[in-house]
Design a protein around this motif. Structure first.
Motif, mmCIF file in Angstrom:
data_model
loop_
_atom_site.group_PDB
_atom_site.id
_atom_site.type_symbol
_atom_site.label_atom_id
_atom_site.label_comp_id
_atom_site.label_asym_id
_atom_site.label_seq_id
_atom_site.Cartn_x
_atom_site.Cartn_y
_atom_site.Cartn_z
ATOM 1 N N GLU A 63 0.823 -1.214 0.000
ATOM 2 C CA GLU A 63 0.000 0.000 0.000
ATOM 3 C C GLU A 63 0.857 1.264 0.000
ATOM 4 O O GLU A 63 0.510 2.268 -0.631
ATOM 5 C CB GLU A 63 -0.934 0.001 1.217
ATOM 6 C CG GLU A 63 -1.881 1.192 1.247
ATOM 7 C CD GLU A 63 -2.920 1.078 2.347
ATOM 8 O OE1 GLU A 63 -3.817 1.945 2.401
ATOM 9 O OE2 GLU A 63 -2.844 0.121 3.149
ATOM 10 N N GLU A 64 1.995 1.220 0.711
ATOM 11 C CA GLU A 64 2.846 2.420 0.797
ATOM 12 C C GLU A 64 3.494 2.773 -0.542
ATOM 13 O O GLU A 64 4.022 3.875 -0.710
ATOM 14 C CB GLU A 64 3.922 2.243 1.868
ATOM 15 C CG GLU A 64 4.906 1.106 1.616
ATOM 16 C CD GLU A 64 4.464 -0.229 2.185
ATOM 17 O OE1 GLU A 64 5.330 -1.121 2.328
ATOM 18 O OE2 GLU A 64 3.259 -0.373 2.495
ATOM 19 N N ARG A 65 3.458 1.849 -1.494
ATOM 20 C CA ARG A 65 4.002 2.136 -2.825
ATOM 21 C C ARG A 65 2.956 2.776 -3.751
ATOM 22 O O ARG A 65 3.275 3.174 -4.860
ATOM 23 C CB ARG A 65 4.525 0.844 -3.469
ATOM 24 C CG ARG A 65 5.638 0.147 -2.708
ATOM 25 C CD ARG A 65 6.963 0.839 -2.899
ATOM 26 N NE ARG A 65 7.412 0.764 -4.273
ATOM 27 C CZ ARG A 65 8.106 -0.240 -4.800
ATOM 28 N NH1 ARG A 65 8.405 -1.295 -4.060
ATOM 29 N NH2 ARG A 65 8.507 -0.203 -6.056
ATOM 30 N N THR A 66 1.697 2.817 -3.310
ATOM 31 C CA THR A 66 0.603 3.274 -4.167
ATOM 32 C C THR A 66 0.197 4.709 -3.863
ATOM 33 O O THR A 66 0.360 5.190 -2.738
ATOM 34 C CB THR A 66 -0.629 2.367 -4.017
ATOM 35 O OG1 THR A 66 -1.164 2.489 -2.688
ATOM 36 C CG2 THR A 66 -0.286 0.916 -4.289
ATOM 37 N N ILE A 67 -0.328 5.361 -4.886
ATOM 38 C CA ILE A 67 -0.890 6.711 -4.736
ATOM 39 C C ILE A 67 -2.223 6.743 -5.467
ATOM 40 O O ILE A 67 -2.286 6.482 -6.677
ATOM 41 C CB ILE A 67 0.040 7.795 -5.298
ATOM 42 C CG1 ILE A 67 1.372 7.806 -4.549
ATOM 43 C CG2 ILE A 67 -0.626 9.172 -5.238
ATOM 44 C CD1 ILE A 67 2.390 8.795 -5.103
ATOM 45 N N VAL A 68 -3.293 7.054 -4.748
ATOM 46 C CA VAL A 68 -4.622 7.191 -5.342
ATOM 47 C C VAL A 68 -4.798 8.622 -5.835
ATOM 48 O O VAL A 68 -4.487 9.584 -5.121
ATOM 49 C CB VAL A 68 -5.721 6.861 -4.316
ATOM 50 C CG1 VAL A 68 -7.105 7.124 -4.913
ATOM 51 C CG2 VAL A 68 -5.609 5.414 -3.855
ATOM 52 N N VAL A 69 -5.284 8.757 -7.076
ATOM 53 C CA VAL A 69 -5.532 10.092 -7.630
ATOM 54 C C VAL A 69 -6.982 10.214 -8.082
ATOM 55 O O VAL A 69 -7.596 9.244 -8.544
ATOM 56 C CB VAL A 69 -4.593 10.409 -8.813
ATOM 57 C CG1 VAL A 69 -3.170 10.596 -8.334
ATOM 58 C CG2 VAL A 69 -4.667 9.341 -9.899
ATOM 59 N N HIS A 70 -7.503 11.402 -7.930
ATOM 60 C CA HIS A 70 -8.815 11.782 -8.430
ATOM 61 C C HIS A 70 -8.632 13.008 -9.327
ATOM 62 O O HIS A 70 -7.602 13.689 -9.248
ATOM 63 C CB HIS A 70 -9.770 12.113 -7.284
ATOM 64 C CG HIS A 70 -10.099 10.935 -6.419
ATOM 65 N ND1 HIS A 70 -9.400 10.636 -5.261
ATOM 66 C CD2 HIS A 70 -11.053 9.979 -6.542
ATOM 67 C CE1 HIS A 70 -9.911 9.545 -4.716
ATOM 68 N NE2 HIS A 70 -10.913 9.119 -5.467
ATOM 69 N N PRO A 71 -9.609 13.298 -10.170
ATOM 70 C CA PRO A 71 -9.484 14.476 -11.038
ATOM 71 C C PRO A 71 -9.143 15.738 -10.246
ATOM 72 O O PRO A 71 -9.757 16.041 -9.229
ATOM 73 C CB PRO A 71 -10.865 14.569 -11.689
ATOM 74 C CG PRO A 71 -11.329 13.148 -11.742
ATOM 75 C CD PRO A 71 -10.835 12.523 -10.470
ATOM 76 N N GLY A 72 -8.117 16.436 -10.709
ATOM 77 C CA GLY A 72 -7.641 17.647 -10.043
ATOM 78 C C GLY A 72 -6.394 17.430 -9.217
ATOM 79 O O GLY A 72 -5.661 18.388 -8.924
ATOM 80 N N ASP A 73 -6.113 16.176 -8.830
ATOM 81 C CA ASP A 73 -4.921 15.885 -8.036
ATOM 82 C C ASP A 73 -3.659 16.011 -8.881
ATOM 83 O O ASP A 73 -3.665 15.702 -10.080
ATOM 84 C CB ASP A 73 -4.983 14.468 -7.461
ATOM 85 C CG ASP A 73 -6.054 14.303 -6.397
ATOM 86 O OD1 ASP A 73 -6.572 15.331 -5.915
ATOM 87 O OD2 ASP A 73 -6.381 13.148 -6.066
ATOM 88 N N GLU A 74 -2.566 16.441 -8.254
ATOM 89 C CA GLU A 74 -1.266 16.505 -8.911
ATOM 90 C C GLU A 74 -0.241 15.734 -8.091
ATOM 91 O O GLU A 74 -0.245 15.800 -6.854
ATOM 92 C CB GLU A 74 -0.811 17.942 -9.116
ATOM 93 C CG GLU A 74 -1.634 18.712 -10.140
ATOM 94 C CD GLU A 74 -0.975 20.007 -10.584
ATOM 95 O OE1 GLU A 74 0.069 20.378 -10.003
ATOM 96 O OE2 GLU A 74 -1.506 20.650 -11.514
#
Length: 357
Positions: free
Chosen positions: A161-172
């Motif tokens: 999990e610590e290797r992952t990054i969740v993104v949503h529209p607008g995130d940079e």
């Protein structure tokens, strides 16, 4: 595994081991050795929607690399229950989606990947072999970036999990020299995807922002917009107004009867105009036999319309395994593989030629 030199050694296993991936590590080596000119970015088409993005600063980003295949048998003659194409059309008969392209890169030989990004949940973009290869060949600083449903699948496969990054529209997210901005996706087909344990009658449309995103890659050489499997949407104009786009990559294909899954040739041009891009590159038409299309149709339409509609962009027809450098290649319309023999006759040959030749 050594190549067979006798009939006894020529087994199916030996053939597979010595043939696939068809390009071996040729492209892996090319990417690793490639030096990107200053104020440029370079990318390679890995088939389907897969690309490798490399910057002058040696940032390496892998997007949507798929190492799977399509139909390999007629099986029962029926599609898998709940398949999005079944839900879209009502068709139950098995569809002839055979993989057309060779494997041009060895996923288990990838090196120096700074981030793996996936646009959405479909298995021809979210690939377990790609995830495994990147995980085993990279350090803890390499991130796995995607929408929530993609990250959930990665974690289910064993990506920490610590290797992952969740993104949503607008995130940079910043990955070394590249700033990655997640934007809204317009992939209506993804909304029809049903998990194996959900029945069609009980399923509801999914939240697009949780299952799919488009990406804008901001580099020192320019900005790349990856439209993934988005359908045509008026929202492309919003993205073009709010962001600077130099190059657009978008899915394209010849939709079968009763199906609207891939962007058509005219909408490839419309999306580029809306984004105010300089170059638009169609992809995805190459991979499925039942969506096979000719990108020259896009070029011909562009030639017909570019003056009357005052297009400020042009299409580029790529080839799988080929590279594209922006802005160095900005004026090119079509890719051609290296023909070799650039040093012909640099050494005297020993083959006699008739004097009249």
């Amino acid at each position: 595994m050594a190549k067979a030199t006798t009939i006894q050694e020529a087994t199916r296993e030996n053939w597979i081991q010595n043939t696939f991936p068809e390009w071996g590590t040729w492209l892996n080596e090319e990417i690793e050795q490639s030096k990107v000119p200053e104020k440029n970015f370079r990318m390679w088409w890995l088939a389907n929607n897969g690309i490798w993005l490399k910057t002058h600063e040696d940032t390496n980003i892998l997007v949507d690399l798929w190492n799977g295949t399509g139909k390999q048998t007629h099986g029962s003659g029926l599609m898998k229950q709940g398949h999005q194409m079944m839900r879209m059309s009502g068709v139950q008969k098995m569809q002839p989606n055979l993989r057309l392209q060779p494997f041009v890169i060895d996923p288990y030989a990838v090196k120096n990947v700074d981030a793996l990004l996936v646009t959405h949940i479909h298995s021809d973009h979210l690939d377990i072999n790609t995830a495994a290869a990147v995980l085993q060949n990279s350090g803890p600083e390499t991130k796995f970036i995607g929408p929530q449903a993609v990250v959930d699948i990665w974690k289910g496969w064993g990506v920490p999990e610590e290797r992952t990054i969740v993104v949503h529209p607008g995130d940079e997210v910043t990955v070394k020299s590249v700033t990655i901005k997640a934007l809204e996706a317009f992939d209506r087909t993804a909304l029809l995807t049903v998990d194996n344990d959900v029945t069609i009658k009980d399923s509801l449309p999914q939240d697009m922002d949780e299952i799919a995103v488009n990406y804008l890659f901001k580099t020192s050489g320019g900005n790349l917009y990856h439209a993934a499997d988005s359908h045509m949407s008026n929202m492309f104009a919003k993205h073009g107004n709010e962001n600077h786009v130099d190059v657009e990559i978008i899915n394209y294909g010849e939709n079968p009867r009763g199906i609207t899954d891939k962007v058509t040739s005219i909408d490839v041009l419309r999306s580029a105009e809306d984004l105010k891009a300089k170059v638009v590159i169609p992809v995805h038409y190459d991979i499925w036999s039942n969506f096979d299309a000719d990108p020259q149709e896009i070029v011909k339409l562009w030639e017909m319309k570019k003056d009357t509609l005052n297009y400020q962009f042009h299409p580029f027809v790529w080839r799988v395994g080929g590279s594209y450098t922006f802005p160095e290649d900005q004026n090119k319309i079509q890719y051609h593989y290296d023909r070799g023999f650039s040093d012909v006759f640099s050494k005297d040959n020993d083959v006699p030629f008739p004097s009249f030749l």
